[in-house]
Design an enzyme around this catalytic site. Sequence first.
Site, PDB file in Angstrom:
ATOM      1  N   ASP A 136       1.940  -1.488   5.887  1.00 24.67           N
ATOM      2  CA  ASP A 136       0.791  -1.079   6.694  1.00 24.67           C
ATOM      3  C   ASP A 136      -0.470  -0.753   5.710  1.00 24.67           C
ATOM      4  O   ASP A 136      -0.041  -0.376   4.884  1.00 24.67           O
ATOM      5  CB  ASP A 136       1.223  -0.169   7.750  1.00 24.67           C
ATOM      6  CG  ASP A 136       1.539   1.162   7.074  1.00 24.67           C
ATOM      7  OD1 ASP A 136       1.885   1.270   5.965  1.00 24.67           O
ATOM      8  OD2 ASP A 136       1.302   2.211   7.521  1.00 24.67           O
ATOM      9  N   GLU A 137      -1.519  -0.812   6.293  1.00 22.38           N
ATOM     10  CA  GLU A 137      -2.826  -0.183   5.701  1.00 22.38           C
ATOM     11  C   GLU A 137      -3.063  -0.732   4.339  1.00 22.38           C
ATOM     12  O   GLU A 137      -3.448   0.124   3.397  1.00 22.38           O
ATOM     13  CB  GLU A 137      -2.724   1.291   5.804  1.00 22.38           C
ATOM     14  CG  GLU A 137      -2.717   1.801   7.285  1.00 22.38           C
ATOM     15  CD  GLU A 137      -2.635   3.512   7.257  1.00 22.38           C
ATOM     16  OE1 GLU A 137      -3.535   3.975   8.457  1.00 22.38           O
ATOM     17  OE2 GLU A 137      -1.990   4.118   6.545  1.00 22.38           O
ATOM     18  N   VAL A 138      -2.817  -1.965   4.015  1.00 27.51           N
ATOM     19  CA  VAL A 138      -3.454  -2.433   2.835  1.00 27.51           C
ATOM     20  C   VAL A 138      -4.995  -2.609   2.771  1.00 27.51           C
ATOM     21  O   VAL A 138      -5.730  -2.706   3.588  1.00 27.51           O
ATOM     22  CB  VAL A 138      -3.006  -3.816   2.395  1.00 27.51           C
ATOM     23  CG1 VAL A 138      -3.483  -4.548   1.362  1.00 27.51           C
ATOM     24  CG2 VAL A 138      -1.364  -3.790   2.428  1.00 27.51           C
ATOM     25  N   ALA A 160       0.705  -1.186  -0.020  1.00 28.25           N
ATOM     26  CA  ALA A 160      -0.144   0.112   0.102  1.00 28.25           C
ATOM     27  C   ALA A 160       0.948   1.164  -0.156  1.00 28.25           C
ATOM     28  O   ALA A 160       2.028   1.250   0.126  1.00 28.25           O
ATOM     29  CB  ALA A 160      -0.947  -0.108   1.028  1.00 28.25           C
ATOM     30  N   HIS A 161       0.242   2.476  -0.013  1.00 30.49           N
ATOM     31  CA  HIS A 161       0.876   3.660   0.109  1.00 30.49           C
ATOM     32  C   HIS A 161       2.113   3.654  -1.187  1.00 30.49           C
ATOM     33  O   HIS A 161       3.121   4.177  -1.280  1.00 30.49           O
ATOM     34  CB  HIS A 161       1.755   3.878   1.160  1.00 30.49           C
ATOM     35  CG  HIS A 161       0.718   4.135   2.380  1.00 30.49           C
ATOM     36  ND1 HIS A 161       0.321   5.213   2.739  1.00 30.49           N
ATOM     37  CD2 HIS A 161       0.521   3.221   3.518  1.00 30.49           C
ATOM     38  CE1 HIS A 161      -0.501   5.154   3.894  1.00 30.49           C
ATOM     39  NE2 HIS A 161      -0.391   3.653   4.413  1.00 30.49           N
TER      40      HIS A 161
END
Length: 676
Positions: A453-455, A382-383
């Site tokens: 993080d934060e997928v 992500a990101h």
Amino acid sequence: MQTFVILNLSRCIVLKLPTCRSAYYYTFVSRKPVGVLGCPVRDFIPDRYIKRTMKQMGKKKLLLALLLFSGGFILYFVWIQNTFEFPTIVHSLRTAYQTNMKSDPRWTWRCHNERCERHIKKENEKSASLITCNMLCGQPKLWPFPTGSLYVSEDSVTFFYHQISVLYFAKNPVRSLLEQSFAVFNQNVINMVPTTYKTSYKSDIKRFLVVVSVTHPNQNKLTLSTDESYTLAMNMNGDDLVATIKAGTYFGARHGLETLSQLIWWDDHPPEGILRTVKAANIQDAPVFAYRGLMIDTARNFMPVDSLKRTLIGMSMNKLNIFHWHMTDSQSFPFSTPSVPKMAQYGAYGPDMVYTPQDIQELVEFAYHLGIRVVIEIDTPAHAGNGWNWGPEEGLGDLAVCVNEQPWNLYCGEPPCGQLNPLNPNTYEVLEKLYKDIIRLTGETELFHMGGDEVNLDCWGQFLKGINYTDFHDLWGLFTMKALEKLASANGGNLPSNMIFWSSNLSRRPYITRYMDKSKTIIQIWSPSLWSDTYDILADGYRVIMSHVDAWYLDCGFGRWRETGEAACDPYRSWQTMYLHRPWQESMDKNLVVGAEACLWSEQLDAASLDARLWPRTSAFAERVWSDPEKDVKMYTIKESVYTRLTIQRDRLISRGLGAEALWPLWCSQNPGLCL
């Protein structure tokens, strides 16, 4: 014969002297030999050689030979003076705001009950400035506070900066590092002195000798097992003040020099002012945690290299040792990677907002001399958006999906969205190239930050067609395993010793044990302090780095930057909150806590506000991870002495060119005990 380097403020002198149990050097200013550390005081040219030579040559010939010899030395020194350059890490930063403001001559300061109190100066009374009183009254004004035995004298001596010399007991390669570190120390002392300084005031000492000894000169790479301990002893030896720093490695010796600099201050109470230092000290010190980090995000808003160097200076002053560089995100990709130049071409905000290989190597070298290593993070899967969107034009397909999609809140936590395509094999080929460039530019093979993080599983579910996953966490796990394979390939066939992942759904049971090897994985926990999965992670034997969002996020408390939605993480984390947060508890296996890291995301700041957002709050965090001081669990308060020490440390930050925020009104510093 043994070679020693004597470095003072005006020249670098290399002498070859007969081996002694310790060492000695010759001062050419006074033309007198000086004994050091138990060595006998001897003539530079022993009498027996002079007498023998006089018989052979005669007085006139000997005089001529000595003149020629002296002339050669003078020419050599002139050459040294003109060719020796201090390293680029020496900074002569002078700030518009001077923290050492001129004291009011009507007042004097007296130490009472371990605090300095202001009094009207009596006739013929010897006055004391606030800074001198503070430095000699109560708890030593060191930051972070030492962890071992500690003695600091309540007496001081005055000196001039040109009286400082150094003697090294270390072989290369560490000696060259020490020379540069001492050059920084010297420059910091010089910068304490006002630019218009002139004085007729006399020094209390003849010489200020700094002796630095490193027992393991070949251990010059910072790792999680590096010995960063040091001892510092200061004593008068006749009319000389000798400060002896002993350490196992360069990194401990550098910390010792930093502590020594904190025992020196500018006292403006004499008519023209003068430098002071304590008369005696004995300090043993070592960090509690091996990993003492600070993360800076340069993707939301670009930070010039000079601003990052300034941050590294602040880190070194507080003995932090890991600069976690969150370089890229979905907003921008400023990494001008040599192997994949299109990443920055498509992802940077502009051609002048990139980090070139030269920039990165320069910053890594700069950090290294300050006792800091650089860990670059290219966040995945992500990101990852802008900068990854050139694949179709090059025939590589979609390297990332849902890039810049709207409405953004369906596919990511903040705009713009973007996640790597786990089904495209070309994605992994690009990752391998990026990993190889990062390892080559940083030289870091012990720690590697994978992001993770934060997928957003809806992003993959919506934009990946023809996939058969009942649980997209398994697709995420598969991506992680393939990315690790490419990292191993980029690192010559072997994975780095430790891979760091942000805490996420993948670091929860049952996925963590399925996809992450506990012997090589460290989980950086950014979730709130009460996140229950922390205990599961530790129970499963994984090591952790603490970065709790509710205590150590420096960007929180500035309101929302979007028109809709709540602010990301209110309220503001004060320095008191950062100082008091002590997440390792009795029920937690502290041996699995590698350390901690403060984090600064850059949605609402750039270089213009970087310093104030960081300091002195990060100093408060730094003492927590270096010393881990006990706290009063009943009162949950901070002692007044901590306020005083941190105020003085903030003044040091200002004096070295960092725009640190004020802690409280100046009145509180001048009226101790009345503000808390």
